[in-house]
Scaffold this motif. Structure first.
Motif, PDB file in Angstrom:
ATOM      1  N   LEU A  82      17.389 -15.669  14.082  1.00  0.00           N
ATOM      2  CA  LEU A  82      18.018 -16.412  13.050  1.00  0.00           C
ATOM      3  C   LEU A  82      17.872 -18.118  13.138  1.00  0.00           C
ATOM      4  O   LEU A  82      17.799 -18.205  12.181  1.00  0.00           O
ATOM      5  N   GLY A  83      17.864 -18.021  14.073  1.00  0.00           N
ATOM      6  CA  GLY A  83      16.895 -20.086  14.476  1.00  0.00           C
ATOM      7  C   GLY A  83      16.024 -20.477  14.286  1.00  0.00           C
ATOM      8  O   GLY A  83      15.707 -21.357  13.169  1.00  0.00           O
ATOM      9  N   GLU A  84      14.407 -19.268  14.763  1.00  0.00           N
ATOM     10  CA  GLU A  84      13.449 -19.201  14.319  1.00  0.00           C
ATOM     11  C   GLU A  84      13.128 -19.352  12.368  1.00  0.00           C
ATOM     12  O   GLU A  84      12.152 -19.955  12.403  1.00  0.00           O
ATOM     13  N   LYS A  85      14.085 -18.310  12.225  1.00  0.00           N
ATOM     14  CA  LYS A  85      13.612 -17.591  10.541  1.00  0.00           C
ATOM     15  C   LYS A  85      14.378 -18.358   9.732  1.00  0.00           C
ATOM     16  O   LYS A  85      13.847 -18.206   8.104  1.00  0.00           O
ATOM     17  N   LEU A  86      15.421 -18.680  10.110  1.00  0.00           N
ATOM     18  CA  LEU A  86      16.716 -18.852   9.008  1.00  0.00           C
ATOM     19  C   LEU A  86      17.149 -20.482   8.882  1.00  0.00           C
ATOM     20  O   LEU A  86      17.257 -20.919   7.991  1.00  0.00           O
ATOM     21  N   PHE A  87      17.579 -20.939  10.201  1.00  0.00           N
ATOM     22  CA  PHE A  87      18.716 -21.952  10.344  1.00  0.00           C
ATOM     23  C   PHE A  87      17.205 -23.310  10.323  1.00  0.00           C
ATOM     24  O   PHE A  87      17.622 -24.419   9.679  1.00  0.00           O
ATOM     25  N   ALA A  88      16.849 -23.124  11.387  1.00  0.00           N
ATOM     26  CA  ALA A  88      15.834 -24.723  11.431  1.00  0.00           C
ATOM     27  C   ALA A  88      14.022 -25.110  10.698  1.00  0.00           C
ATOM     28  O   ALA A  88      13.829 -23.365  10.542  1.00  0.00           O
ATOM     29  N   ASP A  89      13.428 -25.657  10.482  1.00  0.00           N
ATOM     30  CA  ASP A  89      12.509 -25.400  10.318  1.00  0.00           C
ATOM     31  C   ASP A  89      11.875 -25.204  11.497  1.00  0.00           C
ATOM     32  O   ASP A  89      11.838 -27.314  11.559  1.00  0.00           O
ATOM     33  N   ILE A 143      23.229 -32.861  14.403  1.00  0.00           N
ATOM     34  CA  ILE A 143      22.858 -31.931  14.841  1.00  0.00           C
ATOM     35  C   ILE A 143      23.557 -31.191  13.833  1.00  0.00           C
ATOM     36  O   ILE A 143      24.649 -31.281  13.631  1.00  0.00           O
ATOM     37  N   GLU A 144      23.132 -29.575  13.180  1.00  0.00           N
ATOM     38  CA  GLU A 144      23.952 -29.234  12.279  1.00  0.00           C
ATOM     39  C   GLU A 144      24.703 -27.600  13.298  1.00  0.00           C
ATOM     40  O   GLU A 144      22.750 -27.048  13.922  1.00  0.00           O
ATOM     41  N   ILE A 145      25.652 -27.534  13.425  1.00  0.00           N
ATOM     42  CA  ILE A 145      25.856 -26.520  13.733  1.00  0.00           C
ATOM     43  C   ILE A 145      26.785 -25.137  13.760  1.00  0.00           C
ATOM     44  O   ILE A 145      27.443 -25.234  12.260  1.00  0.00           O
ATOM     45  N   ILE A 171      24.826 -21.455  17.239  1.00  0.00           N
ATOM     46  CA  ILE A 171      23.058 -21.658  16.837  1.00  0.00           C
ATOM     47  C   ILE A 171      23.415 -23.330  16.730  1.00  0.00           C
ATOM     48  O   ILE A 171      24.321 -23.769  15.061  1.00  0.00           O
ATOM     49  N   GLU A 172      22.579 -24.801  17.395  1.00  0.00           N
ATOM     50  CA  GLU A 172      22.530 -25.664  16.726  1.00  0.00           C
ATOM     51  C   GLU A 172      20.613 -26.147  16.636  1.00  0.00           C
ATOM     52  O   GLU A 172      20.110 -25.466  17.072  1.00  0.00           O
ATOM     53  N   VAL A 173      20.777 -26.739  15.489  1.00  0.00           N
ATOM     54  CA  VAL A 173      19.596 -26.895  15.094  1.00  0.00           C
ATOM     55  C   VAL A 173      19.986 -28.392  14.972  1.00  0.00           C
ATOM     56  O   VAL A 173      20.060 -29.323  14.070  1.00  0.00           O
ATOM     57  N   GLY A 174      18.785 -29.417  15.520  1.00  0.00           N
ATOM     58  CA  GLY A 174      18.201 -31.244  15.346  1.00  0.00           C
ATOM     59  C   GLY A 174      16.785 -31.246  15.165  1.00  0.00           C
ATOM     60  O   GLY A 174      15.956 -30.560  15.123  1.00  0.00           O
ATOM     61  N   PHE A 175      16.541 -32.281  14.601  1.00  0.00           N
ATOM     62  CA  PHE A 175      15.523 -32.638  14.281  1.00  0.00           C
ATOM     63  C   PHE A 175      14.692 -32.801  16.478  1.00  0.00           C
ATOM     64  O   PHE A 175      15.166 -33.458  16.850  1.00  0.00           O
ATOM     65  N   LYS A 176      13.283 -32.777  16.018  1.00  0.00           N
ATOM     66  CA  LYS A 176      12.267 -32.891  17.112  1.00  0.00           C
ATOM     67  C   LYS A 176      12.485 -34.603  17.373  1.00  0.00           C
ATOM     68  O   LYS A 176      12.698 -35.462  16.985  1.00  0.00           O
ATOM     69  N   ASN A 177      11.933 -35.178  18.831  1.00  0.00           N
ATOM     70  CA  ASN A 177      12.076 -36.196  19.168  1.00  0.00           C
ATOM     71  C   ASN A 177      10.467 -36.638  18.351  1.00  0.00           C
ATOM     72  O   ASN A 177       9.637 -36.448  18.100  1.00  0.00           O
ATOM     73  N   PHE A 204      15.661 -25.546  17.933  1.00  0.00           N
ATOM     74  CA  PHE A 204      17.245 -24.265  17.228  1.00  0.00           C
ATOM     75  C   PHE A 204      17.703 -24.231  19.480  1.00  0.00           C
ATOM     76  O   PHE A 204      16.133 -23.967  20.239  1.00  0.00           O
ATOM     77  N   SER A 205      18.814 -24.683  19.595  1.00  0.00           N
ATOM     78  CA  SER A 205      19.441 -24.068  20.461  1.00  0.00           C
ATOM     79  C   SER A 205      20.328 -22.689  20.666  1.00  0.00           C
ATOM     80  O   SER A 205      21.006 -23.274  19.719  1.00  0.00           O
ATOM     81  N   ASN A 206      20.794 -21.600  21.196  1.00  0.00           N
ATOM     82  CA  ASN A 206      22.406 -21.387  21.498  1.00  0.00           C
ATOM     83  C   ASN A 206      23.112 -21.880  22.512  1.00  0.00           C
ATOM     84  O   ASN A 206      24.316 -21.284  22.369  1.00  0.00           O
ATOM     85  N   LYS A 207      22.930 -22.920  23.097  1.00  0.00           N
ATOM     86  CA  LYS A 207      22.975 -23.884  24.329  1.00  0.00           C
ATOM     87  C   LYS A 207      23.262 -25.369  22.945  1.00  0.00           C
ATOM     88  O   LYS A 207      22.531 -25.481  22.829  1.00  0.00           O
ATOM     89  N   PRO A 208      24.234 -25.623  23.826  1.00  0.00           N
ATOM     90  CA  PRO A 208      24.188 -27.217  23.265  1.00  0.00           C
ATOM     91  C   PRO A 208      22.921 -28.575  23.286  1.00  0.00           C
ATOM     92  O   PRO A 208      22.618 -28.099  24.357  1.00  0.00           O
ATOM     93  N   ILE A 209      21.789 -29.236  22.578  1.00  0.00           N
ATOM     94  CA  ILE A 209      21.093 -29.789  22.329  1.00  0.00           C
ATOM     95  C   ILE A 209      21.660 -31.039  22.368  1.00  0.00           C
ATOM     96  O   ILE A 209      20.049 -32.251  22.607  1.00  0.00           O
ATOM     97  N   ALA A 210      22.864 -31.874  22.089  1.00  0.00           N
ATOM     98  CA  ALA A 210      23.055 -33.282  22.346  1.00  0.00           C
ATOM     99  C   ALA A 210      22.781 -33.741  23.462  1.00  0.00           C
ATOM    100  O   ALA A 210      23.423 -33.099  24.552  1.00  0.00           O
ATOM    101  N   SER A 211      22.389 -34.963  23.987  1.00  0.00           N
ATOM    102  CA  SER A 211      21.607 -35.653  25.004  1.00  0.00           C
ATOM    103  C   SER A 211      21.832 -36.812  24.549  1.00  0.00           C
ATOM    104  O   SER A 211      21.558 -37.521  23.802  1.00  0.00           O
TER     105      SER A 211
END
Length: 105
Positions: A56-63, A39-41, A5-11, A69-76
């Motif tokens: 898990l991404g919705e309820k535990l790891f990401a605000d 990005i937290e992984i 799970i990858e978690v990053g800040f919204k634009n 959050f995504s289960n795929k790379p979010i860095a771009s």
């Protein structure tokens, strides 16, 4: 099977840790840097379904207010990508905290 799970800040959201790292790079290394985004992984060595990873991404790891959050790379759109992780056997305090919460999940 390994799940990630990858978690990053919204634009448009402030990344305080990224700003701190940018400042250190400029001051300590004298390298010009336009921006740093973090990005937290989270990696799980468990057979999790797509639905479980989403939960898990919705309820535990990401605000949901400030993060995505995504289960795929979010860095771009980057020039450099550095991934930092703990070596096996090294205490991972964030991981221990999350493990405690997963027991109640």
């Amino acid at each position: 099977m390994v799940s990630r799970i990858e978690v990053g800040f919204k634009n448009g959201m402030r990344d305080a840790l990224g700003e701190s790292i940018k400042k250190k790079i400029r001051e300590d290394l004298s390298i010009s840097v336009d921006s740093v985004r973090t990005i937290e992984i989270y990696t799980f060595d468990a057979a999790l379904s797509t639905g479980q990873v989403k939960l898990l991404g919705e309820k535990l790891f990401a605000d949901p207010v400030i993060q995505v959050f995504s289960n795929k790379p979010i860095a771009s759109d980057f020039s450099w990508l550095i991934e930092v992780g703990y070596r096996p056997g090294v205490t991972d305090n964030v991981g221990l905290l999350q493990k405690k919460h997963l027991k109640t999940f």
